[in-house]
Design an enzyme around this catalytic site. Structure first.
Site, PDB file in Angstrom:
ATOM      1  N   SER A 143      -8.249   2.956  -6.511  1.00 17.70           N
ATOM      2  CA  SER A 143      -8.578   1.541  -6.760  1.00 17.70           C
ATOM      3  C   SER A 143      -9.927   1.473  -7.470  1.00 17.70           C
ATOM      4  O   SER A 143     -10.794   2.325  -7.248  1.00 17.70           O
ATOM      5  CB  SER A 143      -8.678   0.787  -5.428  1.00 17.70           C
ATOM      6  OG  SER A 143      -9.176  -0.517  -5.641  1.00 17.70           O
ATOM      7  N   TYR A 157     -12.154   0.045   3.092  1.00 16.46           N
ATOM      8  CA  TYR A 157     -11.051   0.271   2.155  1.00 16.46           C
ATOM      9  C   TYR A 157     -11.568   0.964   0.883  1.00 16.46           C
ATOM     10  O   TYR A 157     -10.984   1.946   0.409  1.00 16.46           O
ATOM     11  CB  TYR A 157     -10.403  -1.073   1.810  1.00 16.46           C
ATOM     12  CG  TYR A 157      -9.431  -1.034   0.654  1.00 16.46           C
ATOM     13  CD1 TYR A 157      -8.108  -0.652   0.844  1.00 16.46           C
ATOM     14  CD2 TYR A 157      -9.839  -1.390  -0.643  1.00 16.46           C
ATOM     15  CE1 TYR A 157      -7.219  -0.623  -0.223  1.00 16.46           C
ATOM     16  CE2 TYR A 157      -8.956  -1.363  -1.704  1.00 16.46           C
ATOM     17  CZ  TYR A 157      -7.652  -0.982  -1.497  1.00 16.46           C
ATOM     18  OH  TYR A 157      -6.774  -0.943  -2.551  1.00 16.46           O
TER      19      TYR A 157
HETATM   20  P1  NAP Z   1       1.512  -4.070  -0.796  1.00 18.11           P
HETATM   21  O1  NAP Z   1       2.166  -5.025  -1.727  1.00 18.11           O
HETATM   22  O2  NAP Z   1       0.817  -4.585   0.420  1.00 18.11           O
HETATM   23  O3  NAP Z   1       2.586  -2.967  -0.380  1.00 18.11           O
HETATM   24  C1  NAP Z   1       2.198  -1.949   0.480  1.00 18.11           C
HETATM   25  C2  NAP Z   1       3.317  -0.944   0.586  1.00 18.11           C
HETATM   26  O4  NAP Z   1       2.863   0.163   1.386  1.00 18.11           O
HETATM   27  C3  NAP Z   1       4.557  -1.510   1.254  1.00 18.11           C
HETATM   28  O5  NAP Z   1       5.678  -0.897   0.654  1.00 18.11           O
HETATM   29  C4  NAP Z   1       4.399  -1.031   2.701  1.00 18.11           C
HETATM   30  O6  NAP Z   1       5.641  -0.891   3.379  1.00 18.11           O
HETATM   31  C5  NAP Z   1       3.761   0.323   2.480  1.00 18.11           C
HETATM   32  N1  NAP Z   1       3.018   0.865   3.615  1.00 18.11           N
HETATM   33  C6  NAP Z   1       1.924   0.338   4.221  1.00 18.11           C
HETATM   34  N2  NAP Z   1       1.527   1.139   5.210  1.00 18.11           N
HETATM   35  C7  NAP Z   1       2.375   2.193   5.242  1.00 18.11           C
HETATM   36  C8  NAP Z   1       2.504   3.332   6.044  1.00 18.11           C
HETATM   37  N3  NAP Z   1       1.645   3.586   7.059  1.00 18.11           N
HETATM   38  N4  NAP Z   1       3.514   4.217   5.795  1.00 18.11           N
HETATM   39  C9  NAP Z   1       4.379   3.973   4.786  1.00 18.11           C
HETATM   40  N5  NAP Z   1       4.308   2.909   3.968  1.00 18.11           N
HETATM   41  C10 NAP Z   1       3.330   2.016   4.210  1.00 18.11           C
HETATM   42  O7  NAP Z   1       0.395  -3.186  -1.551  1.00 18.11           O
HETATM   43  P2  NAP Z   1       0.085  -2.939  -3.107  1.00 18.11           P
HETATM   44  O8  NAP Z   1      -0.920  -3.925  -3.532  1.00 18.11           O
HETATM   45  O9  NAP Z   1       1.324  -2.723  -3.886  1.00 18.11           O
HETATM   46  O10 NAP Z   1      -0.705  -1.572  -2.963  1.00 18.11           O
HETATM   47  C11 NAP Z   1      -0.159  -0.309  -3.297  1.00 18.11           C
HETATM   48  C12 NAP Z   1      -1.326   0.645  -3.495  1.00 18.11           C
HETATM   49  O11 NAP Z   1      -2.149   0.148  -4.557  1.00 18.11           O
HETATM   50  C13 NAP Z   1      -2.254   0.753  -2.274  1.00 18.11           C
HETATM   51  O12 NAP Z   1      -2.686   2.078  -2.128  1.00 18.11           O
HETATM   52  C14 NAP Z   1      -3.417  -0.135  -2.646  1.00 18.11           C
HETATM   53  O13 NAP Z   1      -4.588   0.243  -1.990  1.00 18.11           O
HETATM   54  C15 NAP Z   1      -3.490   0.106  -4.135  1.00 18.11           C
HETATM   55  N6  NAP Z   1      -4.190  -0.923  -4.888  1.00 18.11           N
HETATM   56  C16 NAP Z   1      -3.734  -2.207  -4.925  1.00 18.11           C
HETATM   57  C17 NAP Z   1      -4.442  -3.144  -5.663  1.00 18.11           C
HETATM   58  C18 NAP Z   1      -4.000  -4.571  -5.739  1.00 18.11           C
HETATM   59  O14 NAP Z   1      -4.790  -5.406  -6.232  1.00 18.11           O
HETATM   60  N7  NAP Z   1      -2.799  -4.919  -5.289  1.00 18.11           N
HETATM   61  C19 NAP Z   1      -5.603  -2.782  -6.340  1.00 18.11           C
HETATM   62  C20 NAP Z   1      -6.030  -1.476  -6.280  1.00 18.11           C
HETATM   63  C21 NAP Z   1      -5.318  -0.540  -5.553  1.00 18.11           C
HETATM   64  P3  NAP Z   1       6.342  -2.130   4.177  1.00 18.11           P
HETATM   65  O15 NAP Z   1       6.870  -3.070   3.120  1.00 18.11           O
HETATM   66  O16 NAP Z   1       7.431  -1.477   4.968  1.00 18.11           O
HETATM   67  O17 NAP Z   1       5.276  -2.768   5.009  1.00 18.11           O
END
Ligand code: NAP
Length: 248
Positions: A143, A157
């Protein structure tokens, strides 16, 4: 035989977009989720309707036994692993460090850091030429928070993503001569559910406005960078980072 890509946290957000793009790009996709079975199965159906192959597997990546089971099922059902996308990650309610308790820190670091390490370990055991494998790629989802630090929102985080950056650099060197490339993407603010778990569902609109491009990003834009790093088109890139953050 299709190359196999295992994506952690692929039921929603960036992971789901990556799974759909991977399916379109010819990968057999292992769609991991922790609790949202319906969403994961929808991602699988979307891939299959486009002529691809996919499988949803429940596993908590913070649990070592679950991680071993996840990779074992992927081996049995889809075949030899080519790519791991360490995508699953969590954040918790926005707060200052002085208000964070130990259980929150444990949840964040176990899911975001230990989980990524456990999955990388299983991938290396399968892909490294040292272990009889034929190589592969690991793409970590870091991130921009790793560089910014997340003050007043979630320094924990941000620090967990800093750990992912160090892991990317170190692991890339460790396995460089064993046929495995290890890279990472650094998304900025992307339209997904994760911001609601921080307590501010509209955060992307607020923070996105302040980027040079003046908007938040989409999961699909991040997926494109992940697929490139995973592919042979990135054959001389390892231990490096692609920012997907609108210019800042
Ligand atoms: P999200 O929409 O909240 O989705 C999170 C995903 O991770 C869901 O599929 C969830 O499964 C799964 N998950 C959470 N905890 C888990 C665990 N312990 N074991 C297995 N699966 C798990 O998140 P996102 O924004 O797409 O984020 C994806 C990645 O991108 C993360 O690493 C996040 O830190 C990174 N990121 C996101 C952003 C942003 O702005 N969105 C920016 C920078 C980095 P369930 O559906 O079953 O709960």
């Amino acid at each position: 035989m299709s190359p196999v890509m295992l994506i952690t946290g692929a039921s929603r957000g960036i992971g789901a977009a990556t799974a759909r793009l991977a399916g379109q790009s010819g990968y057999a996709v292992c769609v991991n989720y922790v609790s949202n079975r319906e969403k994961a199965e929808q991602v699988v159906r979307d891939i299959e309707e486009n002529g691809g192959k996919a499988l949803a597997v429940q596993a908590n990546i913070a649990d070592a036994n679950d991680v071993e089971r996840l990779f074992h099922i992927c081996d049995l059902e889809l075949g030899t692993l080519s790519v791991l996308v360490n995508n699953a990650g969590i954040l918790e309610k926005q707060m200052r460090v002085e208000d964070m308790d130990a259980s929150r820190l444990e949840r964040v670091f176990t899911a975001n850091v230990t989980g990524a390490f456990l999955c990388a370990r299983e991938a290396i055991r399968r892909m490294s030429t040292k272990h009889g494998g034929s190589g592969g790629a690991i793409v970590n989802v870091s991130s921009m928070a790793a560089l910014r630090g997340g003050p007043n929102e979630y320094v924990d985080y941000a620090a967990s993503k800093g750990a992912i950056d160090s892991m990317t650099v170190g692991l890339a060197q460790e396995v460089a001569k064993e046929g495995i490339r290890v890279n990472a993407v650094r998304p900025g603010v992307i339209y997904t559910d994760i911001h609601a778990s921080g307590g501010e569902p509209g955060r992307v609109d607020r923070v996105g406005l302040a980027t040079p491009m003046g908007r938040g990003g989409t999961p699909e834009e991040v997926a494109e960078a992940i697929l490139w790093l995973a592919s042979d088109k990135a054959s001389y890139s390892t231990g490096t980072f692609v920012g997907v953050s609108g210019g800042r």
